[in-house]
Enzyme design. Structure first.
Site, PDB file in Angstrom:
ATOM      1  N   GLU A 185       0.829  -1.207   0.000  1.00  0.00           N
ATOM      2  CA  GLU A 185       0.000   0.000   0.000  1.00  0.00           C
ATOM      3  C   GLU A 185       0.866   1.261   0.000  1.00  0.00           C
ATOM      4  OE1 GLU A 185      -3.071   0.107  -0.501  1.00  0.00           O
ATOM      5  OE2 GLU A 185      -4.003  -1.742   0.223  1.00  0.00           O
ATOM      6  N   ARG A 189       0.606   3.792  -3.285  1.00  0.00           N
ATOM      7  CA  ARG A 189      -0.011   5.089  -2.989  1.00  0.00           C
ATOM      8  C   ARG A 189       1.034   6.194  -2.841  1.00  0.00           C
ATOM      9  NH1 ARG A 189      -5.589   4.133   0.034  1.00  0.00           N
ATOM     10  NH2 ARG A 189      -5.745   1.862  -0.029  1.00  0.00           N
ATOM     11  N   ASP A 317      -4.586 -10.190  -8.045  1.00  0.00           N
ATOM     12  CA  ASP A 317      -4.845  -9.350  -9.203  1.00  0.00           C
ATOM     13  C   ASP A 317      -3.662  -8.582  -9.783  1.00  0.00           C
ATOM     14  OD1 ASP A 317      -4.743  -7.799  -6.934  1.00  0.00           O
ATOM     15  OD2 ASP A 317      -6.763  -6.990  -7.116  1.00  0.00           O
ATOM     16  N   GLU A 450     -12.262  -0.074 -10.162  1.00  0.00           N
ATOM     17  CA  GLU A 450     -11.808  -1.033 -11.183  1.00  0.00           C
ATOM     18  C   GLU A 450     -12.664  -1.054 -12.450  1.00  0.00           C
ATOM     19  OE1 GLU A 450      -9.736  -1.665  -7.611  1.00  0.00           O
ATOM     20  OE2 GLU A 450     -11.919  -1.738  -7.909  1.00  0.00           O
TER      21      GLU A 450
END
Length: 572
Positions: A185, A189, A317, A450
């Site tokens: 993360e 980010r 993913d 998404e």
């Protein structure tokens, strides 16, 4: 901060004047051009009277041809434009669709509402809680929403807001925190957001801060295999994995730092970042299966996959996404060829997971547990249509059409994740049962991007305005259900519309950015020049000059590149 690339619109390309002339006329024009060029280079003092007479005749013929071309232009209307022999063809601007302009402005206004609410109630904190009108440091106090929003502010032309955020980063952002940070993360980010702001603005402060936080994350890769631990203390190091994984690393968390760390090496000239993350791919490739599908857990000690779920949803993913995108980031050169080869293997595996519902024949991606398939698909997996569309052009004609068609089918399913609920917002995941098409499983919506992301790619790559219409419908559903006086909130239940109390940072970083770009000219963050990380932070595409792939696992033989020029199931 010049933004000519964003304010400019596409130009008409005009046909050459000779296109409208018959063959003798074209030959005459070419002959005249040749003679004129020859005369131009001669010394005028050496021209005889005979030459001067010839020039006079040629000038008369040139005037005749000008008149002829003017007649042709008049006969064909304005299609030819104003022809100027010996000069530059004029550039004719294509007017933008007023509907796109209006919708883009609406999305920009939504961004302003979200940003001003964050600015008022949670400035400098990680995320806004709109209903209670306060901030929360869900990422250790790194200013996640502020950093995540930088490139969105820049792309939308919100200069005052961008500069205020820049000043906070320069003067107040401190990474020396006793906080157990998610490497994944924090990378997508914070590192990604800072690098994107640097690529857009060329402001050194963003690159310096990106290097600072990346240096704090690097010890996570110091494992026997080079597969990183997924948690690290920003002030003290001490990397480890979360207890709920049984000590294993997560596939998506370990394979979704390549874009950012390669970019950091390119921009700083320091190869250590690239070496760490490319070694991960080298290790995974040693035991990469023929179908390219990996379980979501991988051992940091042995570098091998552990028996667990295979999915294009949460925790799997973005590993597959980055195989494709590092190939694009490297300008599709031989140095990144293996990434493409691994990705194509994984797409063969994806095909084995494709099923269709009855009675409506919605296409979806199953999850796999051992030898059995589960008829479940996360909304997170709705990044896949965009990924498939983006990667389809790397195949031959048949393969390209096959994967583009699959992308369009999956996008229709993902759009119906939204359309099938009373609020017209998608749940977190869906189950498929014979004769029932789809039913919501986990029913919250946390402002995820998404599906909109895939609609953006499909519109850019096909020009089909249907995808803009779908995106507009989703935007209107967010406006109706998620917008409140003090920002945007998710829904605890897409069936009842009950609201939660969190404005996720990725709503500003991804959802609103992709919606804005969906209604912008393709020249705005062109896919020929930029590649988006999994948090929608665009990074400049540069050439890779490695002369090969990552080499040995110690990384010592990785030549340096030169700079020219997430998806976890996160509900917290």
């Amino acid at each position: 901060m010049a933004r000519t690339s964003r304010s400019s619109v596409s130009k008409w390309r005009y046909c050459q004047p000779s296109y409208y002339l018959k063959r003798p006329q074209r030959l005459a024009l070419l002959f005249i051009a040749f003679v004129c060029c020859s005369l131009f280079v001669w010394d005028r003092q050496t021209l005889t009277r005979e030459h001067e007479v010839e020039v006079s005749k040629l000038t008369e013929e040139l005037t005749t041809l000008r008149n002829l071309l003017e007649d042709i232009k008049n006969a064909h209307g304005d299609a030819l434009g104003k022809i100027n022999i010996g000069g530059e063809l004029p550039k004719k601007e294509v007017p933008e669709d007023p509907i796109e302009i209006e919708r883009r402005q609406k999305v920009k206004e939504a961004m302003l509402h979200a940003w001003s609410s964050y600015e008022q109630y949670a400035w400098g904190q990680d995320e806004l809680q709109p209903q209670s009108k306060n901030g929360v440091d869900s990422f250790g106090g790194l200013g996640a929403t502020l950093i995540d929003s930088l490139d969105t502010l820049y792309i939308m032309g919100l200069e005052e807001q961008f500069q205020k955020a820049r000043e906070w980063i320069a003067n107040s952002l401190d990474f020396n925190k006793d906080y157990e940070a998610s490497v994944f993360e924090t990378t997508i980010r914070v590192v990604g957001g800072l690098l994107s702001a640097y690529d857009l603005s060329n402001d050194q402060v963003f690159l310096d801060k990106a290097k600072d936080i990346a240096d704090r994350l690097l010890p996570a890769w110091d494992t026997p295999s080079g597969i990183p631990y997924n948690i690290i203390n920003l002030a003290h190091g001490r990397p480890h994995n979360p207890g709920w994984t049984g000590g294993e690393s997560i596939l998506a968390d370990s394979g979704t730092e390549q874009l950012e760390f390669i970019a950091l090496s390119q921009r700083t000239g320091d190869p250590k970042y690239q070496q760490k993350v490319e070694n991960v791919i080298a290790q995974i490739n040693k035991t990469f299966p023929d179908d390219g599908l990996l379980p979501i857990y991988i051992s940091p000690q042995r570098g091998t996959s552990q028996y667990s779920t295979i999915t294009f949803g949460a925790m799997g993913d973005s590993f597959y996404e980055y195989l494709l995108k590092v190939w694009i980031q490297g300008n599709k050169t031989p140095a990144v060829k293996l990434y493409r080869e691994m990705w194509e293997k994984s797409m063969k595996g994806l095909l084995s997971l494709i099923r269709r519902t009855t009675p409506s024949s919605f296409t979806y991606i199953c999850e796999k547990n051992g030898d059995s398939l589960s008829d479940k698909m996360d909304e997170l997996a709705c990044f896949a249509p965009g990924m498939l569309a983006l990667g389809s052009s790397g195949y031959g004609p048949d393969g390209s059409q096959k994967f583009l068609s699959l992308a369009e089918e999956l996008a229709w399913t993902c759009y119906n994740f939204y359309q099938s609920t009373p609020t017209k917002l998608a749940g977190e995941n869906y189950f498929f049962h014979s004769g029932q098409d789809m039913t919501v499983g986990t029913s919250w919506n946390i402002l995820r991007p998404e599906t909109v992301e895939s609609l953006f790619y499909l519109w850019r790559l096909t020009g089909n305005k249907t995808y803009q219409e779908w995106g507009w419908n989703i935007f209107q559903a967010f406006e109706k259900n998620s917008r409140i006086e003090s920002g945007y909130v998710g829904l605890k239940d897409v069936n009842t519309g009950v609201k939660d109390n969190k404005m996720q940072s990725f709503f500003l970083a991804e959802t609103l950015k992709y919606l804005y770009l969906l209604f912008s000219p393709p020249s705005v963050i062109s896919l020929d020049e930029w590649v988006f990380n999994t948090e929608a932070h665009p990074l400049k595409i540069v050439a890779r000059n490695d002369g090969g792939f990552v080499g040995k696992s110690d990384g010592n033989n990785i030549p340096m590149t030169r700079f020219r020029g997430r998806k976890e199931g996160r509900s917290g």
